[in-house]
Design a protein around this motif. Structure first.
Motif, PDB file in Angstrom:
ATOM      1  N   GLY A  86      44.158  48.102  38.878  1.00 25.34           N
ATOM      2  CA  GLY A  86      44.637  47.240  37.815  1.00 25.34           C
ATOM      3  C   GLY A  86      43.732  46.046  37.611  1.00 25.34           C
ATOM      4  O   GLY A  86      43.671  45.476  36.534  1.00 25.34           O
ATOM      5  N   GLU A  87      43.011  45.641  38.659  1.00 23.99           N
ATOM      6  CA  GLU A  87      42.030  44.580  38.509  1.00 23.99           C
ATOM      7  C   GLU A  87      40.746  45.198  37.992  1.00 23.99           C
ATOM      8  O   GLU A  87      40.368  46.291  38.389  1.00 23.99           O
ATOM      9  N   MET A  88      40.092  44.493  37.131  1.00 26.07           N
ATOM     10  CA  MET A  88      38.830  44.985  36.593  1.00 26.07           C
ATOM     11  C   MET A  88      37.691  44.477  37.469  1.00 26.07           C
ATOM     12  O   MET A  88      37.698  43.328  37.884  1.00 26.07           O
ATOM     13  N   PRO A  89      36.710  45.337  37.742  1.00 24.25           N
ATOM     14  CA  PRO A  89      35.545  44.846  38.470  1.00 24.25           C
ATOM     15  C   PRO A  89      34.865  43.757  37.642  1.00 24.25           C
ATOM     16  O   PRO A  89      34.961  43.746  36.417  1.00 24.25           O
ATOM     17  N   ASP A  90      34.214  42.851  38.330  1.00 27.15           N
ATOM     18  CA  ASP A  90      33.498  41.787  37.634  1.00 27.15           C
ATOM     19  C   ASP A  90      32.529  42.384  36.633  1.00 27.15           C
ATOM     20  O   ASP A  90      31.906  43.405  36.883  1.00 27.15           O
ATOM     21  N   SER A  99      52.773  45.127  47.014  1.00 29.50           N
ATOM     22  CA  SER A  99      52.017  44.286  46.083  1.00 29.50           C
ATOM     23  C   SER A  99      51.265  45.093  45.034  1.00 29.50           C
ATOM     24  O   SER A  99      50.675  44.535  44.121  1.00 29.50           O
ATOM     25  N   GLY A 100      51.250  46.413  45.164  1.00 28.00           N
ATOM     26  CA  GLY A 100      50.573  47.265  44.193  1.00 28.00           C
ATOM     27  C   GLY A 100      49.739  48.340  44.859  1.00 28.00           C
ATOM     28  O   GLY A 100      49.764  48.517  46.069  1.00 28.00           O
ATOM     29  N   TRP A 101      48.972  49.056  44.039  1.00 30.21           N
ATOM     30  CA  TRP A 101      48.135  50.148  44.512  1.00 30.21           C
ATOM     31  C   TRP A 101      46.756  49.636  44.924  1.00 30.21           C
ATOM     32  O   TRP A 101      46.204  48.744  44.292  1.00 30.21           O
ATOM     33  N   VAL A 102      46.203  50.263  45.969  1.00 34.36           N
ATOM     34  CA  VAL A 102      44.844  49.980  46.415  1.00 34.36           C
ATOM     35  C   VAL A 102      44.115  51.314  46.487  1.00 34.36           C
ATOM     36  O   VAL A 102      44.665  52.304  46.984  1.00 34.36           O
ATOM     37  N   CYS A 103      42.883  51.356  45.989  1.00 34.75           N
ATOM     38  CA  CYS A 103      42.096  52.587  46.048  1.00 34.75           C
ATOM     39  C   CYS A 103      41.868  52.968  47.507  1.00 34.75           C
ATOM     40  O   CYS A 103      41.471  52.142  48.329  1.00 34.75           O
TER      41      CYS A 103
END
Length: 180
Positions: A71-75, A59-63
């Motif tokens: 790829g998701e931006m923090p709020d 599903s993608g990369w996770v830190c």
């Protein structure tokens, strides 16, 4: 129904969403699983904590440090979470034990030679440390004379921590993640 791969005449695995025999299903699984859950360098720094180490999933990369999905931006929360820490600074020949919810801002106000360690916690933890090491304390200050007991405590806090600032960033990213 036979396996869909040319030349394979073995029946396809019953109930499988892929028309493959058991042998070919396992071969496909081995191929895919070799690249899943592998720790590697992220394609870009984590937006939450800045780490460059991540884990690759389908599903993608996770830190690998803070579990933020890359790829998701923090709020865009205008108020960052408050993470209280107890800090240990070397100031000349003394050690200062203090607390702050904004250590970067606090350290701009304090002359010091070296950041020794961070410990998660606020005033209650700071007061416990002042009492614990009270016999080495300079009267009515937050400054302490070096002593093996205090050195051991700082060494325990530093164990496994290359950079206290990375540790602090991790705590902040945890607080962000817990907000939902």
């Amino acid at each position: 129904m036979e396996c869909a791969l040319p030349g394979c005449e073995v029946p396809a695995e019953a109930g499988s969403s892929l028309q493959l025999c058991t042998r070919h299903l396992f071969a496909a699984y081995d191929q895919v699983s070799g690249a899943v859950g592998v720790t590697d360098v992220l394609p870009q720094p984590c937006a939450a904590c800045g780490s460059r180490v991540g884990v690759r999933y389908p599903s993608g990369w996770v830190c690998a440090i803070c579990d933020w999905r890359v790829g998701e931006m923090p709020d865009d929360d205008p108020v960052p979470p408050r993470v209280d820490i107890v800090y240990y600074l070397r100031v000349g020949e003394t050690i200062k034990i203090g607390t702050s919810g904004n250590p970067r801002g606090r350290f701009t106000q304090l002359w010091h030679d070296e950041l020794l360690a961070f410990e998660r916690g606020g005033r209650p933890v700071e007061q416990r440390r002042h009492k614990q090491f009270g016999e080495f304390r300079h009267a009515r200050t937050e400054y302490f004379a070096p002593h093996p007991a205090l050195d051991r405590h700082i060494a325990e806090l530093r164990e496994g921590v290359d950079d206290p600032w990375q540790q602090y960033s991790f705590w902040v990213s945890q607080a962000i993640a817990l907000r939902g």
